[in-house]
Scaffold this active site. Structure first.
Site, mmCIF file in Angstrom:
data_model
loop_
_atom_site.group_PDB
_atom_site.id
_atom_site.type_symbol
_atom_site.label_atom_id
_atom_site.label_comp_id
_atom_site.label_asym_id
_atom_site.label_seq_id
_atom_site.Cartn_x
_atom_site.Cartn_y
_atom_site.Cartn_z
ATOM 1 N N HIS A 188 5.289 19.816 40.290
ATOM 2 C CA HIS A 188 5.487 20.725 41.423
ATOM 3 C C HIS A 188 6.127 22.053 41.003
ATOM 4 O O HIS A 188 5.620 23.126 41.323
ATOM 5 C CB HIS A 188 6.324 20.044 42.496
ATOM 6 C CG HIS A 188 5.777 18.712 42.905
ATOM 7 N ND1 HIS A 188 4.504 18.553 43.384
ATOM 8 C CD2 HIS A 188 6.325 17.467 42.875
ATOM 9 C CE1 HIS A 188 4.289 17.269 43.649
ATOM 10 N NE2 HIS A 188 5.374 16.602 43.342
ATOM 11 N N CYS B 39 4.760 10.576 45.122
ATOM 12 C CA CYS B 39 5.313 9.898 46.291
ATOM 13 C C CYS B 39 4.258 9.086 47.030
ATOM 14 O O CYS B 39 4.585 8.279 47.903
ATOM 15 C CB CYS B 39 5.946 10.905 47.239
ATOM 16 S SG CYS B 39 4.848 12.257 47.702
#
Length: 446
Positions: free
Chosen positions: A10, A42
Site C-alpha cells: 500500500h 485483509c
C-alpha cells in the site's frame, strides 16, 4: 529527480503514484521482489471462506497499470543492500540472477512488515502456514479446501477472522492465544466476551492464556504443544502479528527498538532525502500524542500519499492516526478507534470509560437491534481517546465519527452536544454516539 521506492504494497504504491502525479518529470523506480503489487491481504480470511467475488479484485493496481502511469516497475527484483547516505542500492534480478548497483536522488522505504515467526521447535513444518502474502493466500486456499481440522494461533484480528471463516465452513477449529481473551489487544472485556461466546456457540475450541512451545508432525497432521496442553489437527495457521521488515537499514537510520523507522510529520527519516512509510515506519498516534508502531493499511495509504506530497520539499504534514479499525464476526460488526482503558494503561494514559447498550432506532419501527457502545476519555482533560461499537447493525461509521473527534482533540462534553440528525429509519432522537458521550459526561462529573 530520480527516486527509488523499495516495496510495493500500500505505502509503496501510493507513494510512487503520488510522486509521479505531482512531479511528472520525476524518474520513479519501484523495486518489488514478488510478482504482484497492492495485495489486499485483509481479504485472505474472506477468500478462504468463499466470500470473495474475484481474486483479481484483491489488487487495486497491477505492474502494468503502474507502468502506464509512467512508473518504472522492477518486479521479481530484490534490493539486497542499501547505503542510505550515498543513496545507493545493490539490486538483484531474481529471474536472471543479474546484479547491479544504482544511485538515486531520493529513496523511499516501503518494505512493509513481516509475519512474526518465533523460534519454536517444528515451526518450519510444511503443515504450519503463514497468512500474509499472496503466496500464503494461495497456499491456504488450496489446503483449507482439503482438510477438516485446523489450529489457528493468534486471536487478534487475523486469527479471529480465520477462525470464524473456517468454523462457518464446517471446519473443526482450535484457536490458541497467549492472552486470556480473544481480541484482547483490540477490545475491552465486555466486547471480547461477546465474541468468545460466539466462537463457542460455533464449535470453536478456545485455548486461551496458553503459549505455544512446539510443533510436531504426526502421521496425519500436526501436533501443537503449549504450556498447558497439546492439540492436534491437519494443519496449523500462524496469525501472531507483524514486525517491521527493516533489518537491511539497521544502524543507518533512527528506529524504534522493534525496527520501525522513525519519521517526522513529513515522512522524512533521520537521513536527508530518505523517506519511509507504511508498516516499515512509525506513526504519530493522536490518542497518546506519541510516535508508535501501528501496521494498518489505512496508515500506509495516507503516509504513502504524504511521501509523494513531500518528496521535493516539506509541503503537507501528517495529521496522525487513531488506529481506527473494524471486523465482522458471526454477523456481528465491531468497530473501534483509539484506546481502551486497558490499552491506555499500558501506554501510560490515565483513562476511564463507560459502556451503554440501546437500540439503534426507535422501537416503534418494525425492526431494530441493540448497539453496544463504549467511550474512553483521559481523566483530568476529559479528552476523548477511544471508542468502540458492537452490533448486528452496521455501526462502522460511528467509529469514524469518534476518530475525527479524537484527531481534533474534542472532549466528551463537546461530543455530547454535537449535532447529529434524527430520522426514525436511521436512528433515535438522541443518536447512540451522543448517548454514550452523555453517559461519559455523567460518569466523569460524579
Amino acid at each position: 529527480m530520480k527516486v527509488a521506492v523499495i516495496g510495493s504494497t500500500h505505502a509503496g504504491v501510493f507513494a510512487a503514484k503520488q510522486i509521479k502525479a505531482d512531479h511528472p518529470d520525476a524518474e520513479v523506480h519501484v523495486f518489488e521482489k514478488n510478482q504482484t503489487v497492492s495485495f489486499l491481504s485483509c481479504g485472505i480470511a474472506l477468500w478462504i471462506g468463499d466470500n470473495v467475488s474475484s481474486t483479481d479484485k484483491m489488487f487495486y493496481e497491477t505492474p502494468d497499470s503502474m507502468a502506464k502511469q509512467g512508473i518504472s516497475m522492477h518486479m521479481q527484483t530484490l534490493v539486497e543492500a542499501a547505503d542510505l547516505e550515498a543513496k545507493t542500492l545493490n539490486i538483484k534480478d531474481l529471474v536472471s540472477g543479474a546484479q547491479s548497483e544504482e544511485t538515486f536522488d531520493k529513496i523511499v522505504i516501503t518494505t512493509g512488515s513481516r509475519a512474526i515467526k518465533p523460534r519454536i521447535p517444528g515451526i518450519d513444518s510444511d503443515k504450519v502456514f503463514d497468512s500474509k502474502t499472496w503466496d500464503n493466500a494461495n497456499a491456504l486456499k488450496e489446503v483449507t479446501e482439503k482438510v477438516k481440522r485446523i489450529i489457528v494461533i493468534g486471536a487478534g484480528y487475523i486469527g479471529a477472522e480465520l477462525a470464524e471463516q473456517l468454523s462457518v465452513n464446517d471446519k473443526e477449529v482450535t484457536l490458541i492465544d497467549g492472552l486470556d481473551r480473544v481480541l484482547a489487544n483490540n477490545t475491552a472485556p465486555e466486547f471480547s466476551s461477546v465474541f468468545q461466546k460466539a466462537y463457542e456457540d460455533h464449535g470453536v475450541k478456545l485455548a486461551l492464556g496458553q503459549m505455544v512451545s512446539g510443533f510436531e508432525d504426526t502421521a496425519d497432521g500436526i501436533k501443537v504443544t503449549t504450556d498447558k496442553g497439546t492439540y492436534e489437527a491437519d494443519i496449523a495457521i500462524l496469525g501472531i502479528g507483524f514486525l517491521p521488515n527493516t533489518a537491511m537499514f539497521r544502524d543507518q537510520v533512527d528506529m524504534l527498538p522493534n525496527g520501525a523507522i522513525k519519521v517526522n510529520k513529513f515522512m522524512e527519516t533521520s537521513v536527508k532525502d530518505v523517506f519511509a512509510a507504511g508498516d516499515s515506519a512509525t506513526v504519530f498516534y493522536n490518542p497518546t500524542q506519541k510516535d508508535d508502531y501501528i501496521p494498518l493499511a489505512t496508515n500506509a495509504v495516507r503516509q504513502g500519499i504524504l511521501v509523494g506530497k513531500n518528496i521535493a520539499e516539506p509541503t503537507m504534514a501528517y495529521q496522525g492516526t487513531q488506529a481506527t479499525s473494524a471486523v465482522e464476526l458471526y454477523e456481528m460488526a465491531y468497530a473501534s478507534t483509539g484506546l481502551t482503558v486497558q490499552s491506555a494503561a499500558r501506554k501510560g494514559v490515565e483513562a476511564d470509560s463507560v459502556t451503554i447498550s440501546e437500540d439503534y432506532r426507535p422501537d416503534f419501527m418494525l425492526s431494530t437491534t441493540p448497539v453496544k457502545a463504549s467511550l474512553t476519555w483521559e481523566k483530568g482533560t476529559r479528552r476523548i481517546v477511544g471508542a468502540a461499537f458492537l452490533s448486528k447493525h452496521d455501526i462502522s461509521q460511528a467509529a469514524n465519527v469518534v476518530s475525527l473527534a479524537i484527531e481534533n482533540g474534542m472532549t466528551i462534553d463537546q461530543l455530547s452536544m454535537t449535532d447529529f440528525f434524527f430520522q426514525p429509519n436511521f436512528g433515535q432522537p438522541v443518536n447512540y454516539v451522543s448517548s454514550v458521550a452523555m453517559a461519559a459526561v455523567a460518569k466523569a462529573n460524579k
